[in-house]
Design a protein around this motif. Structure first.
Motif: not given
Length: 187
Positions: A94, A98, A157, A160-161, A163-165, A167-168, A171
């Motif tokens: 990540a 960034k 986008d 960000v996608n 980053e979300k993956s 993060e998921n 998690n």
């Protein structure tokens, strides 16, 4: 338009491109080094942990106690260590992501600025009677600017996608770690 074959603006643009490529390479190298250091540290920790667990297991005479020890300690500790490793790995990815997003955003802004400068210079120096051509040129330029914005939005986008993956996944591994800790407490 410049008739000089050694256009300094073009050389400056090439220099910017080379500098951006160097920066991307630096970010990639830094991320790779961080991941390599993480892998080395985790491998050393796991080897040390495994060695102490095997020594503890060798002290056990009862097969059922050995099985219980492996199940309660060794496997759950290994799962926790893997989850921690994944978390650290995702953080390293990540961070690099960034930095790459910032570099890409900067490159797009510079390209957009260069294009605006080029169009302004070209239309200001247009000979008399070329207004229809200048108008078409400006319309094309406007479309190019819209494309720059679309590229910038798509790039943002995608970062960000990513980053979300990450993060998921982080998690998800955290949830597994938490459920493993709950199972250990209940025993």
């Amino acid at each position: 338009m410049s008739k000089n074959p050694f256009d300094l603006g073009a050389m400056a643009n090439q220099t910017k491109g080379v500098e951006a490529a160097k920066e991307v390479g630096r970010v990639a190298l830094t991320s790779a080094q961080a991941i390599a250091q993480l892998n080395q540290r985790v491998a050393q920790e796991m080897a040390s942990s495994l060695q102490s667990k095997v020594a503890e297991l060798m002290k056990t005479q009862d097969p059922k106690a050995a099985f219980d020890y492996v199940h309660a300690e060794v496997l759950q500790d290994a799962a926790k260590e893997v989850a921690e490793y994944q978390s650290e790995l995702f953080q390293a990815l990540a961070s690099g992501n960034k930095e790459l997003a910032k570099i890409a955003e900067s490159m797009i802004k510079e390209s957009q600025h260069d294009l605006i400068h080029f169009v302004n210079e070209a239309t200001q120096n247009a000979p008399a009677g070329t207004e229809p051509y200048t108008s078409v040129f400006k319309t094309s330029f406007s479309n190019a600017l819209q494309n720059f914005e679309l590229i910038r939005a798509a790039m943002a986008d995608s970062f960000v996608n990513f980053e979300k993956s990450v993060e998921n996944m982080n998690n998800h591994s955290g949830a597994q770690k938490a459920s493993g800790a709950k199972a250990k407490k209940t025993k």
